[in-house]
Structures are given as structure tokens and as C-alpha cells.
Write an enzyme that holds these catalytic residues in place. Structure first.
Site, short mmCIF file in Angstrom:
data_model
loop_
_atom_site.label_atom_id
_atom_site.label_comp_id
_atom_site.label_asym_id
_atom_site.label_seq_id
_atom_site.Cartn_x
_atom_site.Cartn_y
_atom_site.Cartn_z
N ASP A 217 6.97 9.78 73.40
CA ASP A 217 6.10 8.60 73.29
C ASP A 217 6.98 7.38 73.00
O ASP A 217 7.67 7.32 71.98
CB ASP A 217 5.09 8.82 72.15
CG ASP A 217 4.19 7.62 71.97
OD1 ASP A 217 3.63 7.16 72.98
OD2 ASP A 217 4.05 7.13 70.83
N THR B 84 3.40 2.43 76.70
CA THR B 84 4.43 1.83 75.83
C THR B 84 5.82 1.94 76.47
O THR B 84 6.62 1.02 76.36
CB THR B 84 4.44 2.52 74.46
OG1 THR B 84 4.50 3.93 74.66
CG2 THR B 84 3.20 2.20 73.68
N THR B 85 6.10 3.07 77.12
CA THR B 85 7.39 3.23 77.79
C THR B 85 7.46 2.34 79.03
O THR B 85 8.47 1.67 79.27
CB THR B 85 7.61 4.71 78.19
OG1 THR B 85 7.41 5.53 77.06
CG2 THR B 85 9.00 4.94 78.73
N ASP C 218 -3.22 8.73 72.13
CA ASP C 218 -3.02 7.85 73.29
C ASP C 218 -4.18 7.98 74.27
O ASP C 218 -4.72 6.98 74.76
CB ASP C 218 -1.71 8.22 74.02
CG ASP C 218 -0.48 7.71 73.27
OD1 ASP C 218 -0.66 7.07 72.21
OD2 ASP C 218 0.65 7.94 73.73
#
Length: 522
Positions: free
Chosen positions: A57, A90-91, A383
Site C-alpha cells: 500500500d 496512493t501509489t 481501501d
């Protein structure tokens, strides 16, 4: 001439820009191997406590890194905002910002001014977002199609996580939990309890609320039509409440008097609590034996030491208020539920509240073989729940698997043909950076990214607007047929955040570091 303090430092022009780019690119390279369904994990080890986290994550990895580079901190910040705002991507946002900066570095080396690059990026960003909005589909009018969309989004989100092996099972579980919220985005109503043991598919969704505590001795283990008083008050008799106070007595009789007075005081407090007409008393603090026995005699089920988060969430789902004084029963709002019972999960006893006032409340019990596995499962599920709850609010969806990025890239390339001057080169660079997302997805899976991305680009120019990367077969496939869909809000936020962060870093031409504060010797 140096106008700064001795220990203050300044980096100017090219050096400042190079320092910013190097930090941001290093961070992008660090997390890009975790992107997509075939992304790799990272082990995060704490040097102080020795705790380890195994995760892919992006937000968790970036939060754990101690950074000294200012530009890298901006990327961490946009990743955190993406996590708070949407819950996933997020990545992607960090990698896209890094790729935009990589392209900007090449343009600056070609002697193109940073302001020209920023203007080009803005034109490209607008074109990309318009293309994304045009491709978005809204099935909210048809409940069956919308539920299928939610399932597909949950599967896509979970496919890059530790739960990917059982993504169908957990996608159903996440969609059921979010649909219970009836359009609310308040995930406080969904409680996640982690219990090590069993396997991942032993996890389940339970209606109501589960508190990780046990019912007091001699209290009934099952109670129907509960009227609950939730409190945060001291229920101990052998403490003097003024810190540092001492009591001196000259005989044991006086000590017995003191104890008797304390007991009478506690008895009066229990009477005041019972006057609320309750049959369940939940306290955040400890309940000592004497008040516990008094409450039990009155037929009141007691639960002690329900930590602050447990008490807060219990008051939310049962509709009660947290009380600390009991003089005015008419002003205290009691919580209600149909059934309280003790249940077993693995070898642990927990308390289940069924039929709570907030009908949307539910609990997900996560099982797994190790602590690290259960922790990562919780992050993955969080998530998915975050993205789904946002999709219920903003119901439009777009296609995943690199399809949306390639669609935007084609639109940006078209826009570049109508832009005059050096800005056009910046617009083309933005399109190239967008194409890096499917390239990285293919690289992480061990496929030939040059070949696949070239085929994907050709497919989009031929008008196959649903073409994307089929990561199972290693070829180009229809994302609509495969059900690889993502939230429109998530993709939009990724492009907005990444382009804004890149713009901010490109504009930097000076880095000033203040001198460390001197600590005077005492």
C-alpha cells in the site's frame, strides 16, 4: 556575500531543481514496483521496536519513511491526501507525479523554461480530464447494474492487494457492508475486528456491533431489549481523587469509617445509575468488585474497560450518549438494541450487539494466519470500503487496466497538435508520462511492456476505447468484458493531484534550509 546564518544553506537555480527532481524520482522509483495486480510487497521494519509490516500500500510505505528531501515530502503529502480523499490510488498518484517530473527534467535540459512546461502541463491536464469525464459511465439508475459496477470496482481495488486470491469473496463482503450505509460515507459504522487464526476466507460480515470485551462475572450472558447507559466515570472505591493527597488516621476505627463513607458514596452513585431504568451499563473505565456486585443485584449487565474508541462507536451505533454524571436521568439519552449476547471467535469471547438503532452498523471479522497478514488484509479492505463509499456518492465509473490512462494520453496527443510553440513539447511529455502507468503495470507483471503498450496505443487509435491490459493473459483485452472498472473520482483525483504537485516542484528555483535551533546548556 553571505547574508544567512553560518549554518543556514541555500541551493540555487539548477542545483535546487536537480535536488528536487532527484528526491521525487527516487521516491517514485521506490513505490512503482508495488503498482498493479502483480506489484511486489515491501517489508517495513521499525529499528526502535523491531515491529515489521509487510505491505504494498503506497500510503503506508510512504508514511513509514523518514525523509530529508523537500520535494519527496510533497509526494508523500499528495499520497496522504489521496488516501484521505478516496482511499486508494496512493501509489498511482506518486508514480504519475514522479513520471511528470522525469519528463520535465528532460525538457529543462533542452533549455525549455519551467513556466512554459507548467503552461503545457495545464493544457494537457485539462484535455486529459475532459477525455476522462467523457468516457465515464453512470449506472446508478439501475440498482442491479450499479451493484455489479461496485463489485467490479472492489475486485479491481483488491486485485493489487494481499486479498487478490479471494477477491470475489471480499468484494461481495465489502459491497454488502457499504450498501448497508445507505449512501453515507461514514465508515465509522463499519467496524473491523482482527483475530489471528483460521484462513482469510474465514472472515465474515456480521450485522450489528461487536465489542472486543467480556461481560462481567454473574451478569447474564444474553439479554433482549437492552436499554444501555454508556458512561465514562470512575467506579473504584479505594482511591482518593486528589493527586498527592494523604490521609492520616490515629486508629483503625477511623480507617473503617473512611472506607464506609467511600462505600456509601459508591452505593449512592450506583442508585443514581440504576434510576435511569437501564438493564445494561457500559463503562470506559474499570468497575471494581463492590459496585459491580451492586449493579448485578439490580439485574444490570455490566461491561467494563470498553476503551474510548469502543465507547465512542457504541454510542454512535446504539444512539446513546456518553454520560459522566447521573443526577438528571431525564437529560441522558440511552442507547438501545434488541439483543446482547456473548459470542466466540477462535478462542476469544466477544460481545455482540444485534438490532442496534443505527441499522447501517455492521462488523467485519477478519481472520488470517499471522498478524502481518491480518494487518495487511485490514488495510486492503479499508481501501476497498473507502473507494466504494465514495463511488456510492459519485456514481460514475471508468475502465481500469491502463485503459483510462491511454485514453487520456490519446486525447492529450490530439490536443498537442493544436498547441503552438514550445508548450506543445510539454503537452506531448504529459501524454508520455500517462503512458508510463500501463508500462509499469506490464513491467511489474514480467511482460514485454514496449510491445504491449504499443499495441494498446494502436488499439485506442483504431477506436477501441475499452482496450486495456489483460494482466492474466499478458495481452490486450476489453476491460468492459473483463469487468476491470475503477471509480471516476479516484482517477480524476490522481490526475489533479499529480499534475498540481509536479507543477509546484517544477517552479522551484531556490531551496533555503534554516540553521538548526541551538539548545542552550542548562
Amino acid at each position: 556575500m553571505n547574508i544567512f546564518n553560518d549554518e543556514a544553506t541555500e541551493e540555487k537555480a539548477e542545483n535546487a531543481r536537480l535536488s528536487s527532481f532527484v528526491g521525487a524520482l527516487a521516491l517514485g522509483d521506490l513505490v512503482k514496483s508495488t503498482l498493479g495486480p502483480k506489484g511486489m510487497n515491501k517489508i517495513l521494519q521499525s529499528m526502535s521496536s523491531g515491529d515489521i509490516n509487510v505491505t504494498n500500500d503506497g500510503a503506508t510505505i510512504l508514511k513509514a519513511i523518514q525523509l530529508d528531501n523537500a520535494a519527496a515530502k510533497i509526494l508523500v503529502n499528495i499520497s496522504k491526501v489521496q488516501d484521505d480523499e478516496v482511499g486508494d490510488g496512493t501509489t498511482t498518484v506518486c508514480v504519475l507525479a514522479a513520471e511528470l517530473l522525469r519528463e520535465a527534467e528532460k525538457l529543462i535540459a533542452m533549455k525549455i523554461h519551467p513556466q512554459t512546461i507548467v503552461e503545457g502541463y495545464r493544457i494537457a491536464s485539462d484535455a486529459a480530464l475532459k477525455a476522462l469525464e467523457k468516457s465515464a459511465v453512470d449506472n446508478s439508475a439501475n440498482p442491479a447494474s450499479f451493484r455489479q459496477d461496485l463489485l467490479n470496482i472492489a475486485r479491481t481495488t483488491l486485485s493489487s492487494k494481499v486479498l487478490s486470491q479471494d477477491k470475489d469473496y471480499f468484494a461481495n463482503l465489502a459491497v454488502d457492508a457499504v450498501l448497508r450505509l445507505k449512501g453515507s460515507t461514514d465508515l465509522e459504522h463499519i467496524q473491523i475486528i482482527k483475530k489471528v487464526g483460521g484462513k482469510l476466507t474465514d472472515s465474515y460480515l456480521d450485522e450489528g456491533f461487536i465489542l472486543d470485551k467480556s461481560i462481567a462475572v454473574n451478569s447474564p450472558k444474553r439479554l433482549e431489549n437492552a436499554k444501555i447507559l454508556i458512561a465514562n466515570t470512575s467506579m473504584d472505591t479505594d482511591k482518593i481523587k486528589i493527586f498527592g493527597a494523604r490521609v492520616k488516621v490515629d486508629s483503625t476505627g477511623k480507617l473503617a469509617e473512611l472506607e464506609r463513607a467511600e462505600r456509601e458514596k459508591m452505593k449512592a452513585k450506583v442508585e443514581a445509575i440504576a434510576a435511569h431504568g437501564i438493564n445494561v451499563f457500559v463503562n470506559r473505565q474499570l468497575i471494581y468488585n463492590y459496585p459491580e456486585s451492586l449493579l448485578t443485584e439490580k439485574g444490570i449487565l455490566t461491561i467494563e474497560h470498553a476503551d474510548f474508541e469502543g465507547v465512542e462507536r457504541l454510542s454512535l451505533v446504539t444512539g446513546g450518549e456518553i454520560a459522566s454524571t447521573f443526577d438528571r436521568p431525564d437529560l441522558v439519552k440511552l442507547g438501545r438494541c434488541e439483543l446482547i449476547e456473548e459470542i466466540m471467535i477462535g478462542e476469544d469471547k466477544l460481545i455482540k450487539f444485534s438490532g442496534v438503532a443505527a441499522g447501517e452498523a455492521c462488523t467485519v471479522v477478519l481472520r488470517g494466519s499471522t498478524n502481518q497478514m491480518v494487518d495487511e488484509a485490514e488495510r486492503s479492505l479499508h481501501d476497498a470500503l473507502s473507494v466504494l463509499s465514495q463511488t456510492v456518492k459519485e456514481t460514475r465509473i471508468v475502465l481500469g487496466g491502463g485503459c483510462a490512462e491511454m485514453l487520456m494520453s490519446v486525447a492529450v496527443d490530439e490536443a498537442a497538435k493544436r498547441v503552438q510553440g514550445k508548450k506543445a513539447i510539454a503537452v506531448e511529455s504529459f501524454a508520455y508520462a500517462l503512458r508510463q502507468i500501463p508500462t509499469i503495470l506490464a513491467d511489474n507483471a514480467g511482460y514485454d511492456s514496449s510491445d504491449l503498450v504499443a499495441k494498446l496505443r494502436a488499439a485506442h487509435y483504431e477506436g477501441k476505447s475499452d482496450a486495456g491490459l489483460d494482466m492474466e493473459q499478458g495481452c490486450i483485452g476489453s476491460m468492459k468484458t473483463l469487468g476491470v472498472t475503477e471509480s471516476y473520482k479516484l482517477k480524476r483525483q490522481v490526475v489533479l493531484s499529480a499534475s498540481e504537485a509536479a507543477e509546484m516542484i517544477i517552479r522551484v528555483d531556490d531551496i533555503l534550509r534554516a540553521a538548526p535551533r541551538r539548545r542552550e546548556a542548562v
